[in-house]
Design a protein around this motif. Structure first.
Motif, PDB file in Angstrom:
ATOM      1  N   ASP A 408       9.583 -14.987 -13.225  1.00  0.00           N
ATOM      2  CA  ASP A 408      10.030 -15.936 -11.817  1.00  0.00           C
ATOM      3  C   ASP A 408       9.622 -15.202 -10.684  1.00  0.00           C
ATOM      4  O   ASP A 408       9.790 -13.945 -10.558  1.00  0.00           O
ATOM      5  CB  ASP A 408      11.671 -15.705 -11.996  1.00  0.00           C
ATOM      6  N   THR A 409       8.850 -16.050 -10.237  1.00  0.00           N
ATOM      7  CA  THR A 409       8.097 -15.381  -8.857  1.00  0.00           C
ATOM      8  C   THR A 409       8.731 -16.374  -7.866  1.00  0.00           C
ATOM      9  O   THR A 409       8.035 -16.151  -6.680  1.00  0.00           O
ATOM     10  CB  THR A 409       6.708 -15.550  -9.002  1.00  0.00           C
ATOM     11  N   ARG A 411      10.319 -17.317  -4.599  1.00  0.00           N
ATOM     12  CA  ARG A 411      10.755 -16.844  -3.272  1.00  0.00           C
ATOM     13  C   ARG A 411      10.637 -17.775  -2.002  1.00  0.00           C
ATOM     14  O   ARG A 411       9.711 -18.643  -2.000  1.00  0.00           O
ATOM     15  CB  ARG A 411      10.184 -15.206  -2.971  1.00  0.00           C
ATOM     16  N   SER A 412      11.543 -17.630  -1.132  1.00  0.00           N
ATOM     17  CA  SER A 412      11.442 -18.453   0.171  1.00  0.00           C
ATOM     18  C   SER A 412      11.423 -17.778   1.429  1.00  0.00           C
ATOM     19  O   SER A 412      12.245 -16.741   1.313  1.00  0.00           O
ATOM     20  CB  SER A 412      12.112 -19.685   0.110  1.00  0.00           C
ATOM     21  N   TYR A 413      11.240 -18.139   2.396  1.00  0.00           N
ATOM     22  CA  TYR A 413      11.260 -17.511   3.802  1.00  0.00           C
ATOM     23  C   TYR A 413      11.351 -18.438   4.868  1.00  0.00           C
ATOM     24  O   TYR A 413      10.819 -19.612   4.977  1.00  0.00           O
ATOM     25  CB  TYR A 413       9.835 -16.480   4.101  1.00  0.00           C
ATOM     26  N   GLN A 452      12.408 -23.709   5.904  1.00  0.00           N
ATOM     27  CA  GLN A 452      12.494 -22.669   4.713  1.00  0.00           C
ATOM     28  C   GLN A 452      11.220 -23.018   3.830  1.00  0.00           C
ATOM     29  O   GLN A 452      11.248 -24.288   3.253  1.00  0.00           O
ATOM     30  CB  GLN A 452      13.761 -23.006   4.066  1.00  0.00           C
ATOM     31  N   SER A 454       8.944 -22.405   0.480  1.00  0.00           N
ATOM     32  CA  SER A 454       8.724 -21.707  -0.652  1.00  0.00           C
ATOM     33  C   SER A 454       7.559 -21.230  -0.964  1.00  0.00           C
ATOM     34  O   SER A 454       6.797 -22.116  -0.609  1.00  0.00           O
ATOM     35  CB  SER A 454       9.573 -22.276  -1.726  1.00  0.00           C
ATOM     36  N   SER A 457       3.163 -19.964  -7.004  1.00  0.00           N
ATOM     37  CA  SER A 457       3.169 -18.958  -7.811  1.00  0.00           C
ATOM     38  C   SER A 457       1.824 -18.099  -7.618  1.00  0.00           C
ATOM     39  O   SER A 457       1.555 -17.040  -8.281  1.00  0.00           O
ATOM     40  CB  SER A 457       3.509 -19.338  -9.352  1.00  0.00           C
ATOM     41  N   GLN A 463       4.508 -12.485   1.579  1.00  0.00           N
ATOM     42  CA  GLN A 463       5.313 -11.753   1.394  1.00  0.00           C
ATOM     43  C   GLN A 463       6.430 -11.908   2.735  1.00  0.00           C
ATOM     44  O   GLN A 463       7.483 -10.969   2.638  1.00  0.00           O
ATOM     45  CB  GLN A 463       5.253 -10.131   1.251  1.00  0.00           C
TER      46      GLN A 463
END
Length: 812
Positions: A408-409, A411-413, A452, A454, A457, A463
């Motif tokens: 599972d990679t 991630r969201s910012y 937001q 995401s 992969s 990051q």
């Protein structure tokens, strides 16, 4: 990373040429290192017809060929030339490839010239594939079908006119190690439409007979997922022409269809694959950490010994592959291979990098795995490789055998809509920001005036918010940035930004340069022995990871670096040296355990050789002059300095060094000659003198004015008087001068020493252990002319002050 323009167009629907694509790639951070256009090397080779091939009159293996060429193009009139050819297949009526005189032959590195071979003229060459660097075949010349267009360029007919672009990929962009990833960036820039074909799953016709097991200690970090399947009944012959051309274009040698397919997928989708000859496997496959000492012969026919902790793929007989780096020769595919097991796995980048470095193995698979391939594409990569094997080699595929699961990679910012402007300076409208991110494969949702985002992969480098801004900026193009002055925090003149310590360091540098010293900038790291010589060398200042064995400790003083520089210069014939440095020194390993020094070093004579004044070796008084000049520039009242000879450090000469102190405790400078043993250790031919200023101890001047005070000139005559004092031989002259100056600070403008009478002759006249010092005193009245009585009164006060301070009396 190399790819051809036609290969790129399999993923990008574009009309852009190689030059435009290269410019865009470099602008986006994928720097283009080279663009190779085959037309530059193969454009002169044309398709011709052999009118007649006759035996050579003087050589059995040569043919004299009359060749019909079209030097002005296929639409112009033909011309006939004579060529002497040694190919066994040269014959009348054949269609071949011709190189006219002046052509550079890439396979031989020679330039063609008209020549005479065994008495027969030859004007050109009928070429083989080896001479065009198309293959290693040189048994005969290239023979084309009868319908080949005569007079046309051979590269156009053979589909070789395909520019090759080579880019430098930074370690944070593993997705750009595949043509599909490069096409994605170009589509986001607007150079075309992304048309990378979707991967269609291949249905399995039977259960996979090869089992796969991942040891628990390898899961999940070392190998979170391993996917494979058996394909039986394949025919492992040569690859089709289109595949061989593409591999050759990027510098790979076509081997066989199965191997070429794995290489193609590696460069096409940045997804390394591996094929095992299933008939050579003994039992199922096991992914495990090596215990150490296992041996495996790689596909390069070299034997490797695995160390403990390396990941291996083994069957019941032992290791069959170095995971993520190279397969084993024992289960490699050959022309006789009928059944294969196709592997697609994800390996930990750090472990693969460590394994490759220890084994000194550099492969395309390792290059990609150690940077981080797309873990989510692992099953799809298996399907893609399976489809190509079925299409090119035939056979029947089993059901996939999958151990583990895709990591599972996700991630969201959060990305503020104004963040790009504030961080980079580019004003990119929010809709364009959204379009760029979506074109790069990011998921975008609205979130209270922000986005937001995401991360896909295949982008392990993203990051945080700043990385998202970087993506927007590089696709938009940083070349659009315009220089703009920074907004002033307050209106008016910008306030001073340099600290007092920085201003003083600059002042010291100017002062030392004005005295003829040359600035050095040396490392803050020195050897342990050099540090010990100058009062350092403890564990507190030892470096954990020194860059060399001679740079293991932080310096406790500036002189070791200056002495090392002097030694290097002396070794090259420079014997008169005057060096200085301003920088930090370290007394411990904690913050604050450092101070700033300014050090001056003089080695050799004080003056260059000349015809008018004799030179002499630099002595302690030269160092004292350097220190006093710099202290005066820093606002220190030099006339109040005391010369102290106690507590001298071990690297100074005990009888030719001293402290300059402002009062008995505030020692501002260390001056004098360096100890001969220290010079010998540092390989410096002495004597050498030095002045070290401890800048953190120098008090700030009382006056904060930046300019000089107004000159106070007097209209009244100055008066000069000389005094000779008899005193003990051990009394420093500085104490006499200081006492004389303090007798009357209003009238006494200057005091200077102009004569010293000491030694055996002085003791014979003055008494044992006695000497005479003569000083000149200048009296400068400001408001009146001095009377004789006033002058005598000042003289008496001078005599009394000197007697009180030193015990000296006027010489009779």
């Amino acid at each position: 990373m190399k790819f051809t323009l036609s290969w790129l167009r399999d993923h990008l629907d574009t009309t852009a040429g190689a030059a435009e694509i290269a410019e865009a790639l470099t602008d986006m951070g994928l720097e283009v290192e080279a663009v190779s256009d085959p037309a530059e090397t193969l454009g002169a080779f044309t398709i011709v017809r052999v009118i007649e091939a006759m035996p050579h009159p003087d050589a059995d293996r040569l043919r004299v060929c009359r060749v019909e060429t079209w030097p002005q193009g296929p639409d112009a009139a033909p011309a006939e030339v004579q060529v002497v050819c040694g190919a066994p297949n040269a014959r009348t009526g054949m269609i071949g490839v011709f190189a006219p005189p002046g052509t550079h032959i890439p396979g031989t590195g020679l330039d063609l010239k008209p020549g005479v071979i065994r008495g027969v003229e030859s004007n050109g060459m009928l070429c083989s594939e080896r001479e065009l660097m198309l293959s290693d075949d040189h048994e005969g010349i290239i023979e084309l079908p009868a319908d080949a267009p005569l007079g046309s360029r051979y590269i156009d007919y053979a589909g070789l006119n395909d520019p090759v672009i080579e880019i430098a990929v930074t370690p944070n962009r593993p997705d750009a190690l595949g043509v599909a990833g490069i096409a994605r960036d170009l589509a986001a820039r607007g150079l075309g439409r992304l048309i990378t074909p979707a991967v269609t799953p291949v249905p399995g016709g039977f259960p996979c007979p090869v089992t796969v097991r991942i040891d628990e200690d390898v899961l999940p970090r070392g190998c979170p997922i391993f996917a494979g399947r058996l394909i039986r009944g394949v025919r492992n012959g040569p690859s089709p022409d289109w595949l061989r051309r593409r591999l050759r274009a990027i510098g790979l040698r076509p081997i066989s269809a199965l191997v070429d397919i794995t290489n193609f997928v590696t460069f096409d989708r940045a997804r390394p694959l591996h094929v095992f000859d299933a008939d050579r496997l003994q039992g199922g496959l096991r992914v495990h950490f090596a215990k150490g000492g296992e041996r495996i012969t790689g596909l390069d026919d070299k034997e490797y010994t695995l160390e403990a902790g390396m990941i291996a793929i083994s069957d019941e007989s032992g290791p069959e592959s170095i995971a993520g780096v190279m397969g084993g020769a024992a289960t490699g595919c050959t022309e006789e291979t009928v059944n294969v097991f196709l592997e697609s796995a994800y390996w930990d980048p750090v472990m693969i990098a460590q394994t490759g470095r220890k084994l000194k193995l550099h492969t395309d698979a390792r290059y990609r795995f150690e940077r981080g391939v797309d873990p989510a594409f692992t099953p799809a990569g298996l399907e893609l490789g399976t489809r190509m094997i079925l299409d090119l080699c035939g056979g029947e595929a089993s059901e996939p055998e999958i151990a583990g699961a895709v990591p599972d990679t996700a991630r969201s910012y959060r990305l503020d809509l104004d963040r790009t402007r504030r961080l980079v300076g580019l004003d990119v409208p929010p809709p364009e920001q959204r379009r760029i991110l979506q074109a790069l494969g990011f998921g975008v949702k609205d979130a209270d005036g922000a986005m937001q985002v995401s991360v896909p992969s295949w982008r392990p480098d993203v990051q945080g918010e700043a990385d998202l801004v970087e993506e927007i900026a590089r696709i938009t193009s940083l070349s659009g940035l315009k220089g703009q002055p920074l907004a002033r925090p307050v209106p008016g003149v910008t306030p001073v930004v340099l600290t007092p310590a920085q201003r003083r360091a600059a002042l010291v540098r100017r002062g030392m340069a004005a005295r003829g010293l040359v600035e050095c900038v040396t490392y803050s790291f020195i050897s342990e022995r050099a540090a010990e010589l100058f009062g350092g060398g403890g564990d507190a200042v030892r470096l954990d990871n020194p860059i060399s064995s001679e740079m293991t400790h932080m310096r406790p003083d500036l002189l070791p670096g200056l002495l090392a520089a002097a030694a290097r210069n002396q070794a090259r014939g420079a014997n008169r040296l005057a060096l200085f440095e301003v920088g930090p020194v370290f007394h411990g390993g904690q913050p604050g355990e450092q101070s700033t020094q300014a050090a001056a070093l003089r080695v050799g004579d004080n003056l260059p050789r000349n015809a008018f004044s004799p030179s002499r070796p630099a002595d302690a008084f030269d160092a004292k002059g350097d220190a006093e000049a710099l202290l005066a520039a820093l606002g220190v009242p030099v006339e109040r300095l005391m010369v102290l000879r106690d507590d001298l450090p071990g690297w100074m000469h005990p009888g030719r060094a001293a402290w300059l102190s402002l009062g008995p405790k505030n020692r501002l400078a260390l001056i004098g000659e360096l100890h001969p043993k220290v010079l010998e250790e540092m390989d410096v031919k002495g004597p050498a003198v030095a002045a070290t200023l401890y800048l953190d101890r120098v008090p700030q001047p009382r006056s904060r004015a930046t300019g000089r005070p107004a000159l106070r000139a007097s209209d009244y005559q100055a008066v000069e008087r000389d005094f000779a004092f008899v005193l003990d031989a051990g009394v420093p002259a500085g104490e006499v001068l200081r006492a004389a100056r303090g007798a009357d600070k209003t009238l006494i403008a200057d005091v200077e020493l102009f004569d010293i009478f000491e030694g055996a002759a002085a003791e014979a006249q003055l008494g044992p252990g006695r000497k005479s010092l003569a000083v000149g005193v200048r009296l400068q009245p400001m408001d009146r002319t001095l009377t004789d009585a006033e002058i005598e009164a000042v003289g008496a006060r001078i005599v009394a002050a000197v007697k009180k301070a030193t015990g000296g009396v006027l010489r009779g």
